[in-house]
Motif scaffolding. Structure first.
Motif, PDB file in Angstrom:
ATOM      1  N   LYS A 208       0.805  -1.451  -0.076  1.00  0.00           N
ATOM      2  CA  LYS A 208      -0.059   0.106   0.016  1.00  0.00           C
ATOM      3  C   LYS A 208       0.790   1.309   0.048  1.00  0.00           C
ATOM      4  O   LYS A 208       0.520   2.313  -0.634  1.00  0.00           O
ATOM      5  N   THR A 209       2.022   1.248   0.670  1.00  0.00           N
ATOM      6  CA  THR A 209       2.952   2.446   0.937  1.00  0.00           C
ATOM      7  C   THR A 209       3.474   2.721  -0.606  1.00  0.00           C
ATOM      8  O   THR A 209       3.673   4.041  -1.095  1.00  0.00           O
ATOM      9  N   PHE A 210       4.050   1.883  -1.186  1.00  0.00           N
ATOM     10  CA  PHE A 210       4.457   1.833  -2.640  1.00  0.00           C
ATOM     11  C   PHE A 210       3.530   2.289  -3.703  1.00  0.00           C
ATOM     12  O   PHE A 210       3.703   2.759  -4.482  1.00  0.00           O
ATOM     13  N   GLU A 211       2.200   1.699  -3.409  1.00  0.00           N
ATOM     14  CA  GLU A 211       1.267   2.011  -4.478  1.00  0.00           C
ATOM     15  C   GLU A 211       0.960   3.644  -4.238  1.00  0.00           C
ATOM     16  O   GLU A 211       0.575   4.363  -5.255  1.00  0.00           O
ATOM     17  N   ARG A 212       0.967   3.956  -2.973  1.00  0.00           N
ATOM     18  CA  ARG A 212       0.743   5.321  -2.789  1.00  0.00           C
ATOM     19  C   ARG A 212       1.662   6.387  -3.208  1.00  0.00           C
ATOM     20  O   ARG A 212       1.487   7.384  -3.975  1.00  0.00           O
ATOM     21  N   ARG A 213       2.848   5.897  -3.290  1.00  0.00           N
ATOM     22  CA  ARG A 213       4.130   6.504  -3.776  1.00  0.00           C
ATOM     23  C   ARG A 213       3.867   6.570  -5.410  1.00  0.00           C
ATOM     24  O   ARG A 213       4.398   7.880  -5.842  1.00  0.00           O
ATOM     25  N   LEU A 214       3.475   5.885  -5.733  1.00  0.00           N
ATOM     26  CA  LEU A 214       3.388   5.683  -7.229  1.00  0.00           C
ATOM     27  C   LEU A 214       2.222   6.686  -7.968  1.00  0.00           C
ATOM     28  O   LEU A 214       2.210   7.425  -8.773  1.00  0.00           O
ATOM     29  N   GLU A 215       1.294   7.156  -6.872  1.00  0.00           N
ATOM     30  CA  GLU A 215       0.227   8.149  -7.122  1.00  0.00           C
ATOM     31  C   GLU A 215       0.723   9.463  -6.503  1.00  0.00           C
ATOM     32  O   GLU A 215      -0.040  10.321  -6.882  1.00  0.00           O
ATOM     33  N   GLY A 216       2.076   9.613  -6.169  1.00  0.00           N
ATOM     34  CA  GLY A 216       2.297  10.828  -5.560  1.00  0.00           C
ATOM     35  C   GLY A 216       2.046  11.155  -4.134  1.00  0.00           C
ATOM     36  O   GLY A 216       2.340  12.248  -3.791  1.00  0.00           O
ATOM     37  N   ASN A 217       1.810  10.071  -3.510  1.00  0.00           N
ATOM     38  CA  ASN A 217       1.690  10.314  -1.995  1.00  0.00           C
ATOM     39  C   ASN A 217       2.319   9.531  -1.056  1.00  0.00           C
ATOM     40  O   ASN A 217       2.468   8.357  -1.164  1.00  0.00           O
ATOM     41  N   GLU A 218       3.346  10.234  -0.401  1.00  0.00           N
ATOM     42  CA  GLU A 218       4.188   9.867   0.315  1.00  0.00           C
ATOM     43  C   GLU A 218       3.818   9.590   1.863  1.00  0.00           C
ATOM     44  O   GLU A 218       3.036  10.676   2.507  1.00  0.00           O
ATOM     45  N   VAL A 219       3.865   8.351   2.597  1.00  0.00           N
ATOM     46  CA  VAL A 219       3.604   8.213   3.843  1.00  0.00           C
ATOM     47  C   VAL A 219       4.316   9.039   4.745  1.00  0.00           C
ATOM     48  O   VAL A 219       5.822   8.981   4.671  1.00  0.00           O
ATOM     49  N   ASP A 220       3.728   9.635   5.764  1.00  0.00           N
ATOM     50  CA  ASP A 220       4.638  10.596   6.790  1.00  0.00           C
ATOM     51  C   ASP A 220       4.989   9.432   8.139  1.00  0.00           C
ATOM     52  O   ASP A 220       4.259   8.747   8.432  1.00  0.00           O
ATOM     53  N   THR A 221       6.228   9.422   8.034  1.00  0.00           N
ATOM     54  CA  THR A 221       7.054   8.673   9.147  1.00  0.00           C
ATOM     55  C   THR A 221       7.057   9.158  10.700  1.00  0.00           C
ATOM     56  O   THR A 221       7.719   8.630  11.326  1.00  0.00           O
ATOM     57  N   ARG A 222       6.620  10.528  10.720  1.00  0.00           N
ATOM     58  CA  ARG A 222       7.237  11.116  11.882  1.00  0.00           C
ATOM     59  C   ARG A 222       6.464  10.299  13.005  1.00  0.00           C
ATOM     60  O   ARG A 222       7.326  10.379  14.170  1.00  0.00           O
ATOM     61  N   GLU A 223       5.375  10.037  12.783  1.00  0.00           N
ATOM     62  CA  GLU A 223       4.718   9.549  14.086  1.00  0.00           C
ATOM     63  C   GLU A 223       5.253   7.993  14.478  1.00  0.00           C
ATOM     64  O   GLU A 223       5.382   7.779  15.606  1.00  0.00           O
ATOM     65  N   ARG A 224       5.512   7.276  13.505  1.00  0.00           N
ATOM     66  CA  ARG A 224       6.356   5.868  13.830  1.00  0.00           C
ATOM     67  C   ARG A 224       7.354   6.018  14.447  1.00  0.00           C
ATOM     68  O   ARG A 224       7.742   5.433  15.212  1.00  0.00           O
ATOM     69  N   LEU A 225       8.323   7.087  13.984  1.00  0.00           N
ATOM     70  CA  LEU A 225       9.534   7.256  14.588  1.00  0.00           C
ATOM     71  C   LEU A 225       9.894   8.283  15.798  1.00  0.00           C
ATOM     72  O   LEU A 225      10.638   7.949  16.704  1.00  0.00           O
ATOM     73  N   SER A 226       8.817   9.157  16.029  1.00  0.00           N
ATOM     74  CA  SER A 226       8.791   9.964  17.205  1.00  0.00           C
ATOM     75  C   SER A 226       7.615   9.572  18.205  1.00  0.00           C
ATOM     76  O   SER A 226       7.813  10.094  19.342  1.00  0.00           O
ATOM     77  N   GLY A 227       6.661   8.930  17.777  1.00  0.00           N
ATOM     78  CA  GLY A 227       5.463   8.766  18.580  1.00  0.00           C
ATOM     79  C   GLY A 227       4.588  10.048  18.758  1.00  0.00           C
ATOM     80  O   GLY A 227       3.365   9.978  19.462  1.00  0.00           O
ATOM     81  N   LYS A 228       5.133  11.154  18.093  1.00  0.00           N
ATOM     82  CA  LYS A 228       4.147  12.348  18.192  1.00  0.00           C
ATOM     83  C   LYS A 228       3.451  12.453  16.681  1.00  0.00           C
ATOM     84  O   LYS A 228       3.872  12.175  15.817  1.00  0.00           O
ATOM     85  N   ARG A 229       2.316  12.888  16.858  1.00  0.00           N
ATOM     86  CA  ARG A 229       1.430  13.056  15.716  1.00  0.00           C
ATOM     87  C   ARG A 229       1.584  14.369  14.869  1.00  0.00           C
ATOM     88  O   ARG A 229       2.209  15.465  15.603  1.00  0.00           O
TER      89      ARG A 229
END
Length: 227
Positions: free
Chosen positions: A206-227
């Motif tokens: 799903k992440t790669f399919e979104r990238r092909l559509e021009g939409n990048e997943v925000d990783t800040r919450e995963r890496l920091s725990g903050k929204r």
């Protein structure tokens, strides 16, 4: 025949860790066990995940981490590390991110497992070591480990070896998958190539399919725990 040794088989139920002015539940704290344990399609009996939205499930039933990386992290952290220190179920010797490909399958004891995706470190790893930068350090190093899905349930012993059963013909290594996901995000040809690997986990697909559509997943919450 190429075999991979289990250096430690680790399980653990979720615990709570302090995070700012609250507490979060995590299954990252694993302890080695010495007896055989049954592996189901979602986890080892006696194991658990604290956040079932981002961890666990069919595609991430077993987390594996190469023992070869431990000396590097012991030097970085300035301390000895017991096996299981990265929340992995299997500490393996002889199988690094460069050696194994998405879709490769192995027999472990009575069970059969298949590589589904690299592991993506989250902020809870930083909580465990009291270092906010730990998830990003792991991600950028490429020493992430990887996940297995379970194709056949069965008993697994700490003394078992991983015996290769099938190699994915498209041969996208875990290291290459990490490169595409985290480092060379503009390489859309590589994205299209990895999407041809049917065994790639649903989440990464799903992440790669979104990238092909021009939409990048925000990783800040995963890496920091903050929204």
């Amino acid at each position: 025949m190429w075999k991979v040794a289990i250096r430690s088989l680790n399980v653990g139920k979720p615990i709570e860790l302090p995070f700012g002015n609250k507490r979060v539940t995590t299954g990252i704290q694993k302890k080695p066990i010495s007896k055989p344990v049954f592996l189901t399609t979602v986890n080892f009996i006696g194991d658990g995940q604290g956040d079932l939205v981002h961890h666990g499930g069919i595609d991430k039933a077993v987390c594996a981490y190469p023992a070869e990386h431990y000396p590097y992290w012991e030097e970085q952290l300035g301390r000895p590390l017991p096996y299981g220190a990265f929340g992995e179920n299997l500490t393996l010797e002889g199988l690094t991110e460069k050696d194994v490909c998405i879709g490769d399958s192995f027999q472990i004891g009575e069970s059969i497992v298949q590589v589904s995706q690299p592991r993506q470190p989250c902020y809870k790893l930083g909580l465990l070591y009291e270092r906010k930068d730990m998830p990003l350090l792991v991600q950028n190093s490429g020493f992430t480990g990887f996940y297995f899905r379970v194709l056949q349930e069965g008993m697994v012993s700490p003394s078992d070896e991983l015996i290769p059963l099938h190699s994915q013909e498209k041969a996208i290594s875990v290291a290459e998958a990490n490169r595409i996901m985290h480092h060379d995000k503009s390489d859309l040809d590589a994205v299209q190539h990895i999407l041809k690997v049917n065994e790639l986990s649903g989440n990464w697909r799903k992440t790669f399919e979104r990238r092909l559509e021009g939409n990048e997943v925000d990783t800040r919450e995963r890496l920091s725990g903050k929204r």
